[in-house]
Design a protein around this motif. Structure first.
Motif, PDB file in Angstrom:
ATOM      1  N   ASP A 270      53.056  80.638  41.336  1.00  0.00           N
ATOM      2  CA  ASP A 270      52.966  81.985  40.513  1.00  0.00           C
ATOM      3  C   ASP A 270      53.453  81.824  39.280  1.00  0.00           C
ATOM      4  N   THR A 271      52.871  82.577  38.284  1.00  0.00           N
ATOM      5  CA  THR A 271      53.221  82.534  36.833  1.00  0.00           C
ATOM      6  C   THR A 271      52.698  83.814  36.175  1.00  0.00           C
ATOM      7  N   THR A 272      52.963  84.200  34.906  1.00  0.00           N
ATOM      8  CA  THR A 272      52.492  85.197  34.419  1.00  0.00           C
ATOM      9  C   THR A 272      52.388  84.901  32.692  1.00  0.00           C
ATOM     10  N   ASN A 273      51.444  85.970  32.221  1.00  0.00           N
ATOM     11  CA  ASN A 273      51.107  85.732  30.736  1.00  0.00           C
ATOM     12  C   ASN A 273      51.379  86.923  30.205  1.00  0.00           C
ATOM     13  N   ALA A 274      51.234  87.141  28.720  1.00  0.00           N
ATOM     14  CA  ALA A 274      51.520  88.552  28.306  1.00  0.00           C
ATOM     15  C   ALA A 274      50.147  88.567  27.173  1.00  0.00           C
ATOM     16  N   ILE A 275      49.458  89.689  27.291  1.00  0.00           N
ATOM     17  CA  ILE A 275      48.460  90.042  26.399  1.00  0.00           C
ATOM     18  C   ILE A 275      48.712  90.997  25.400  1.00  0.00           C
ATOM     19  N   GLY A 276      48.691  90.988  24.045  1.00  0.00           N
ATOM     20  CA  GLY A 276      49.016  92.343  23.204  1.00  0.00           C
ATOM     21  C   GLY A 276      47.914  92.737  22.986  1.00  0.00           C
ATOM     22  N   VAL A 277      47.533  94.171  23.128  1.00  0.00           N
ATOM     23  CA  VAL A 277      46.362  94.626  22.487  1.00  0.00           C
ATOM     24  C   VAL A 277      46.794  95.959  21.407  1.00  0.00           C
TER      25      VAL A 277
ATOM     26  N   THR B 172      51.560  95.908  25.575  1.00  0.00           N
ATOM     27  CA  THR B 172      51.506  94.570  26.306  1.00  0.00           C
ATOM     28  C   THR B 172      51.111  94.778  27.826  1.00  0.00           C
ATOM     29  N   TYR B 173      50.157  93.717  28.228  1.00  0.00           N
ATOM     30  CA  TYR B 173      49.697  93.705  29.511  1.00  0.00           C
ATOM     31  C   TYR B 173      50.104  92.422  29.883  1.00  0.00           C
ATOM     32  N   THR B 174      50.423  92.243  31.250  1.00  0.00           N
ATOM     33  CA  THR B 174      50.666  91.167  32.156  1.00  0.00           C
ATOM     34  C   THR B 174      49.860  90.707  33.018  1.00  0.00           C
TER      35      THR B 174
ATOM     36  N   SER C 206      47.782  89.100  20.553  1.00  0.00           N
ATOM     37  CA  SER C 206      48.452  87.922  21.106  1.00  0.00           C
ATOM     38  C   SER C 206      47.946  87.788  22.526  1.00  0.00           C
ATOM     39  N   ALA C 207      47.765  86.549  23.019  1.00  0.00           N
ATOM     40  CA  ALA C 207      47.515  86.135  24.331  1.00  0.00           C
ATOM     41  C   ALA C 207      48.498  84.922  24.555  1.00  0.00           C
ATOM     42  N   SER C 208      49.331  84.835  25.464  1.00  0.00           N
ATOM     43  CA  SER C 208      50.082  83.776  25.801  1.00  0.00           C
ATOM     44  C   SER C 208      49.482  82.785  26.686  1.00  0.00           C
ATOM     45  N   ASN C 209      49.670  81.814  26.872  1.00  0.00           N
ATOM     46  CA  ASN C 209      49.080  80.579  27.717  1.00  0.00           C
ATOM     47  C   ASN C 209      49.444  81.007  29.000  1.00  0.00           C
ATOM     48  N   VAL C 210      48.628  80.733  30.257  1.00  0.00           N
ATOM     49  CA  VAL C 210      49.078  80.681  31.584  1.00  0.00           C
ATOM     50  C   VAL C 210      49.487  79.072  31.828  1.00  0.00           C
ATOM     51  N   ASP C 211      50.834  78.972  32.269  1.00  0.00           N
ATOM     52  CA  ASP C 211      51.063  77.495  32.382  1.00  0.00           C
ATOM     53  C   ASP C 211      51.941  77.557  33.937  1.00  0.00           C
TER      54      ASP C 211
ATOM     55  N   THR D 251      43.525  82.274  40.496  1.00  0.00           N
ATOM     56  CA  THR D 251      43.366  83.748  40.429  1.00  0.00           C
ATOM     57  C   THR D 251      44.294  84.498  39.312  1.00  0.00           C
ATOM     58  N   LEU D 252      43.715  85.325  38.532  1.00  0.00           N
ATOM     59  CA  LEU D 252      44.599  86.375  37.797  1.00  0.00           C
ATOM     60  C   LEU D 252      44.445  87.733  38.425  1.00  0.00           C
ATOM     61  N   TYR D 253      45.616  88.349  38.484  1.00  0.00           N
ATOM     62  CA  TYR D 253      45.594  89.900  38.856  1.00  0.00           C
ATOM     63  C   TYR D 253      46.142  90.771  37.768  1.00  0.00           C
ATOM     64  N   ARG D 254      46.084  91.940  38.013  1.00  0.00           N
ATOM     65  CA  ARG D 254      46.519  93.075  37.264  1.00  0.00           C
ATOM     66  C   ARG D 254      47.890  93.417  37.683  1.00  0.00           C
TER      67      ARG D 254
END
Length: 166
Positions: free
Chosen positions: A63-70, A138-140, A46-51, A108-111
């Motif tokens: 600022d906002t976040t999203n989630a990436i499921g690996v 899950t990663y943000t 999964s990878a949610s949109n960055v909105d 920019t996207l950060y870890r």
């Protein structure tokens, strides 16, 4: 009486034959193996949109976040990389959302939540590394549109690729 006696005798004889047949029955056995080979594999589940939402003048951070499921097989080491996106002239440190009129908004996207570690594509430098456990991990991604000259109104978008190296 004779008929009943004869019938009971016939039933007893037949029952004896069945017992005799079962006692002399033969069996044979065999076996077979069941095999499965698990190979190392990873998937982006999964990878949610960055909105970043709806805004006017960009005079402060948005600022906002999203989630990436690996999901990777248990004990498989892997890294998660995020591309610079599809915007013209974009880098991982300065990604570009583009409008239909080709105006851009830089982001920019950060870890990390403090937004100090850029998320990019260089192994062991700006990617996330982990070892699979068989379940979805899950990663943000922490997104930021920094204060900048505000372009023309309109909808802006970009497409970032998630790459799992294992």
């Amino acid at each position: 009486m004779k008929t009943v006696y004869l019938s009971v005798f016939a039933l007893t004889a037949l029952a004896g034959l069945n017992i005799f047949s079962a006692a002399n029955a033969a069996t044979a056995t065999g076996s077979f193996q069941v095999n499965l080979t698990i190979q190392g594999e990873c998937k982006v589940q999964s990878a949610s949109n960055v909105d970043f939402g709806l805004h006017g003048v960009i005079d402060s951070n948005i600022d906002t976040t999203n989630a990436i499921g690996v999901q990777c097989t248990n004990s498989t080491p892997y890294t998660v990389a995020l591309s610079a996106g599809a915007g013209s002239g974009a880098t991982v440190g300065s990604r570009k959302m583009t409008s239909a009129a080709n105006d851009t908004v830089t982001y920019t996207l950060y870890r990390d939540a403090s937004r100090s570690q850029i998320w990019g594509v260089t192994q062991n430098v700006d990617t996330e590394a982990a070892t699979g456990n068989g379940a979805v991990q899950t990663y943000t991604a922490y997104g930021r549109v920094g204060a900048q000259s505000t372009p023309a109104m309109g909808a802006y978008s970009d497409l970032v690729s998630v790459t799992i190296t294992y």
